[in-house]
Design a protein around this motif. Structure first.
Motif, PDB file in Angstrom:
ATOM      1  N   GLN A  32       2.869 -47.472  -0.488  1.00  0.00           N
ATOM      2  CA  GLN A  32       2.160 -48.261   0.520  1.00  0.00           C
ATOM      3  C   GLN A  32       2.697 -49.691   0.545  1.00  0.00           C
ATOM      4  OE1 GLN A  32      -0.295 -46.919   2.825  1.00  0.00           O
ATOM      5  NE2 GLN A  32       0.914 -45.221   2.031  1.00  0.00           N
ATOM      6  N   GLN A  34       3.699 -51.548  -2.005  1.00  0.00           N
ATOM      7  CA  GLN A  34       3.428 -52.378  -3.183  1.00  0.00           C
ATOM      8  C   GLN A  34       4.778 -52.810  -3.760  1.00  0.00           C
ATOM      9  OE1 GLN A  34       3.784 -52.397  -6.647  1.00  0.00           O
ATOM     10  NE2 GLN A  34       2.175 -53.852  -7.094  1.00  0.00           N
ATOM     11  N   ARG A 113      -8.969 -54.626  -6.536  1.00  0.00           N
ATOM     12  CA  ARG A 113      -8.071 -54.879  -5.405  1.00  0.00           C
ATOM     13  C   ARG A 113      -6.905 -55.768  -5.857  1.00  0.00           C
ATOM     14  NH1 ARG A 113     -11.515 -56.238  -1.575  1.00  0.00           N
ATOM     15  NH2 ARG A 113     -11.399 -54.255  -0.499  1.00  0.00           N
ATOM     16  N   GLY A 116      -4.138 -54.131  -7.482  1.00  0.00           N
ATOM     17  CA  GLY A 116      -3.321 -53.308  -6.593  1.00  0.00           C
ATOM     18  C   GLY A 116      -3.722 -51.849  -6.559  1.00  0.00           C
ATOM     19  N   TRP A 119      -7.056 -51.011  -1.576  1.00  0.00           N
ATOM     20  CA  TRP A 119      -6.742 -51.904  -0.472  1.00  0.00           C
ATOM     21  C   TRP A 119      -7.739 -51.667   0.654  1.00  0.00           C
ATOM     22  CZ3 TRP A 119      -3.635 -50.627   4.169  1.00  0.00           C
ATOM     23  CH2 TRP A 119      -3.542 -49.264   4.383  1.00  0.00           C
ATOM     24  N   THR A 121      -9.780 -53.911   4.101  1.00  0.00           N
ATOM     25  CA  THR A 121     -10.717 -55.014   4.293  1.00  0.00           C
ATOM     26  C   THR A 121     -12.136 -54.515   4.500  1.00  0.00           C
ATOM     27  OG1 THR A 121     -10.172 -55.038   6.639  1.00  0.00           O
ATOM     28  CG2 THR A 121      -8.991 -56.596   5.229  1.00  0.00           C
ATOM     29  N   PRO A 124     -13.140 -49.994   0.756  1.00  0.00           N
ATOM     30  CA  PRO A 124     -11.870 -49.913   0.027  1.00  0.00           C
ATOM     31  C   PRO A 124     -11.368 -48.475  -0.092  1.00  0.00           C
ATOM     32  CG  PRO A 124     -13.681 -50.567  -1.435  1.00  0.00           C
ATOM     33  CD  PRO A 124     -14.238 -50.445  -0.069  1.00  0.00           C
ATOM     34  N   ALA A 127      -5.065 -47.373  -3.119  1.00  0.00           N
ATOM     35  CA  ALA A 127      -3.927 -48.046  -2.491  1.00  0.00           C
ATOM     36  C   ALA A 127      -2.756 -47.131  -2.203  1.00  0.00           C
ATOM     37  CB  ALA A 127      -3.464 -49.219  -3.361  1.00  0.00           C
TER      38      ALA A 127
END
Length: 145
Positions: A32, A34, A113, A116, A119, A121, A124, A127
């Protein structure tokens, strides 16, 4: 969501190292975007596997498995965090489709979050698949991984 791989584009332009579109898509699916994970995969392929020619999806998958087996310090440090009660509580809740319900929920979610692991907004989400497989591999997050 497009993955911005300026470093990889530089490598392709300067060193002739190409990545197939499917390989770039696979990197994004796994990470994603990262940054540490993206760079770890690229480093594994280009420096340790010494892959020649265009990098393929199969090579991305091989690099992922090699990283899992090698357990780099960064991944081990993150994996160890999964055993922290505040992290485990947040991950368990998300994987169960609920939100953590403690007095410290906001701080705990922010902490997880920032590590990592999650993720989004709004509600959640885990990630990336690497986080989920690390969590499921510990047996600490969900019996239904």
């Amino acid at each position: 969501m497009p993955l911005d791989l300026h470093g990889w584009n530089f490598r392709q332009a300067q060193l002739g190292q190409e990545f197939t579109k499917d390989a770039v898509d696979r990197v994004f699916d796994l990470t994603q975007g990262q940054p540490w994970l993206v760079n770890a995969l690229a480093h594994e392929i280009t420096f340790w596997m010494r892959s020649g020619g265009a990098i393929t999806t199969a090579q991305i998958d091989e690099a992922k498995e090699r990283l899992i087996q090698e357990r780099p310090v960064h991944l081990d440090a993150l994996r160890a965090r999964l055993y922290e009660p505040r992290v485990e509580q947040v991950i368990r809740a998300i994987m169960a489709g609920t939100l953590p319900g403690t007095d410290n929920s906001f701080d705990d979610v922010s902490y997880v979050r920032n590590l990592g692991f999650i993720w989004g907004t709004g509600a959640p989400e885990i990630a990336n698949p690497s986080t989920k497989s690390s969590c499921c591999g510990t047996g600490s997050c969900s019996p239904t991984c």
